[in-house]
Design a protein around this motif. Structure first.
Motif, PDB file in Angstrom:
ATOM      1  N   GLN A  12       0.831  -1.185   0.000  1.00 56.18           N
ATOM      2  CA  GLN A  12       0.000   0.000   0.000  1.00 56.18           C
ATOM      3  C   GLN A  12       0.877   1.250   0.000  1.00 56.18           C
ATOM      4  O   GLN A  12       1.614   1.511   0.951  1.00 56.18           O
ATOM      5  N   ASN A  13       0.785   2.045  -1.087  1.00 50.71           N
ATOM      6  CA  ASN A  13       1.563   3.276  -1.162  1.00 50.71           C
ATOM      7  C   ASN A  13       1.275   4.193   0.016  1.00 50.71           C
ATOM      8  O   ASN A  13       2.174   4.848   0.541  1.00 50.71           O
TER       9      ASN A  13
ATOM     10  N   VAL B 165       1.478   4.875  12.322  1.00 50.58           N
ATOM     11  CA  VAL B 165       0.552   4.265  11.379  1.00 50.58           C
ATOM     12  C   VAL B 165      -0.114   3.049  12.027  1.00 50.58           C
ATOM     13  O   VAL B 165       0.567   2.200  12.609  1.00 50.58           O
ATOM     14  N   VAL B 166      -1.433   2.956  11.888  1.00 50.67           N
ATOM     15  CA  VAL B 166      -2.198   1.798  12.366  1.00 50.67           C
ATOM     16  C   VAL B 166      -2.867   1.176  11.149  1.00 50.67           C
ATOM     17  O   VAL B 166      -3.637   1.848  10.448  1.00 50.67           O
ATOM     18  N   ILE B 167      -2.561  -0.100  10.897  1.00 49.29           N
ATOM     19  CA  ILE B 167      -3.038  -0.742   9.686  1.00 49.29           C
ATOM     20  C   ILE B 167      -3.622  -2.113   9.999  1.00 49.29           C
ATOM     21  O   ILE B 167      -3.387  -2.682  11.058  1.00 49.29           O
ATOM     22  N   SER B 168      -4.393  -2.616   9.050  1.00 50.04           N
ATOM     23  CA  SER B 168      -4.951  -3.963   9.167  1.00 50.04           C
ATOM     24  C   SER B 168      -3.923  -4.994   8.720  1.00 50.04           C
ATOM     25  O   SER B 168      -2.913  -4.669   8.088  1.00 50.04           O
ATOM     26  N   ARG B 169      -4.197  -6.244   9.034  1.00 53.65           N
ATOM     27  CA  ARG B 169      -3.335  -7.338   8.578  1.00 53.65           C
ATOM     28  C   ARG B 169      -3.265  -7.370   7.058  1.00 53.65           C
ATOM     29  O   ARG B 169      -2.205  -7.632   6.474  1.00 53.65           O
ATOM     30  N   HIS B 170      -4.381  -7.116   6.375  1.00 53.64           N
ATOM     31  CA  HIS B 170      -4.379  -7.124   4.910  1.00 53.64           C
ATOM     32  C   HIS B 170      -3.478  -6.024   4.361  1.00 53.64           C
ATOM     33  O   HIS B 170      -2.764  -6.233   3.382  1.00 53.64           O
ATOM     34  N   ALA B 171      -3.494  -4.843   4.982  1.00 50.34           N
ATOM     35  CA  ALA B 171      -2.660  -3.742   4.511  1.00 50.34           C
ATOM     36  C   ALA B 171      -1.185  -4.003   4.781  1.00 50.34           C
ATOM     37  O   ALA B 171      -0.317  -3.453   4.099  1.00 50.34           O
TER      38      ALA B 171
END
Length: 397
Positions: free
Chosen positions: A314-315, A327-333
């Motif tokens: 993810q750019n 940054v807080v992201i999902s496992r998919h990201a």
């Protein structure tokens, strides 16, 4: 310099739009080493303003218009032909004529194709060393879409996953090398198309760490108040739409129970109607098109990428990490990012866990993502200059 044919499903400019960042950096790299003959489609009328610049960069160009109605009508022919709809819409007689004429006149030894849809022109490239940048395993993306749908749309997406998967395998059999956006994505493709495993490589997508640098000065676009949470991306892209709707409706209310003044900014062009409707929720702002996403990234207190359907790298995540933002992201990201260490980003998958992580960032609790560590990871793993060396190796084996 040798001549090289470059085909792309979209114009590879401007370089500040997520789906064009990779194709632009590749074009720029190739143009310094080859006389590039660029053929691409333009599906956004605003992109015609960029053709003069690309004509100056390349030895030859051809821009094929692809308005939305024409794209949809061509896609419908895929139902009759038994092929993927996202492939059928790129069958264009004028583009095919240009490819054949360019090959005959210029006699390039090498062709670079960006995105699997350009595989419809492989029959005109016989005899050339051909490299296909699939970018992502799009067939798997459509399978993920199908799981999130029901009724006729689920059936349509399942069909797209099957037919596109067959086309990806066919393309892989015809080209000399396949590139994908990350090593996990390349590993997935090798598993799905084992006969192409020996010619499948990762060209890791990267970020311009000078452009996305915390050392630069950026005007503050936010009003007084906050703290500010931001999501950046094309807001007509379904995974992004799903992500911000989930965050705004289910996660932000949990955050505001503990940080009452928290605001969520959805930053990106062409917001879909579902996204525009979120502006009516407490604490949510939808910006629409803006001049520079870096202003919002630089002054946000937390960047989120709560994607529930995602492919590759993810750019938006790399850009925020490069600018030293938490940054807080999902496992998919996170799945395309390699080498991540604890403390560089926070990964959460449920509404409750994501709300807890964002709240911890906003409250300054210890143990949350360290922006400086995140930038060090980007500098170590995600620089364009180093990663584009893979392209040189596959073009000149």
């Amino acid at each position: 310099m040798e001549d090289l044919l470059y085909l792309a499903h979209r114009i590879p400019y401007p370089p500040n739009k997520g789906d064009k960042i990779r194709s632009w950096h590749i074009l720029q790299h190739l143009a310094a080493r080859y006389r590039v003959h660029l053929g691409c489609f333009i599906d956004d009328p605003a992109d015609w303003q960029h053709t003069d610049m690309l004509e100056r960069l390349c030895a030859g160009t051809f821009f094929a218009p692809l308005p939305r109605l024409r794209s949809r009508l061509r896609s419908l022919t895929g139902l009759l032909r038994g092929e993927a709809l996202s492939v059928a819409c790129y069958r264009d007689a004028a583009m095919r004529d240009w490819v054949r004429a360019t090959v005959a006149a210029v006699k390039p030894r090498t062709a670079f194709l960006y995105s699997s849809q350009t595989g419809v022109y492989l029959d005109a490239l016989s005899g050339l060393r051909t490299v296909m940048d699939l970018v992502d395993v799009d067939s798997d993306k459509w399978a993920q879409y199908a799981k999130a749908q029901s009724g006729p749309m689920r059936l349509l997406y399942e069909r797209e996953a099957r037919t596109l998967g067959r086309f990806e395998a066919q393309v892989a059999g015809q080209v000399d090398a396949c590139l994908l956006v990350s090593e996990p994505e390349a590993a997935l493709f090798r598993d799905r198309v084992p006969q192409a495993a020996g010619k499948t490589f990762a060209l890791t997508s990267s970020v311009d760490t000078d452009r996305f640098s915390p050392a630069r000065g950026y005007p503050d676009p936010f009003p007084a108040g906050g703290p500010m949470i931001a999501f950046t991306g094309a807001m007509d892209y379904w995974p992004n739409v799903d992500a911000v709707c989930w965050f705004a409706r289910e996660i932000l209310p949990l955050i505001r129970q503990r940080v009452a003044e928290a605001r969520f900014y959805i930053v990106g062009f062409k917001p879909a109607p579902e996204v525009q409707a979120l502006a009516g929720l407490p604490g949510v702002t939808v910006t629409g098109a803006i001049a520079d996403t870096r202003d919002y990234i630089a002054h946000a207190d937390c960047i989120v990428a709560p994607l529930r359907v995602a492919r590759g790298i993810q750019n938006k995540v790399l850009e925020a990490m490069a600018m030293e933002k938490p940054v807080v992201i999902s496992r998919h990201a996170a799945q395309g990012l390699t080498g991540l260490q604890p403390g560089e980003v926070a990964v959460a998958d449920t509404a409750a866990s994501m709300a807890e992580a964002v709240t911890a960032v906003l409250s300054g609790q210890p143990g949350m993502p360290d922006g400086q560590a995140a930038r060090r990871r980007v500098l170590a793993n995600y620089g364009w200059e180093a990663n584009l060396k893979v392209l040189d190796r596959v073009l000149q084996p």
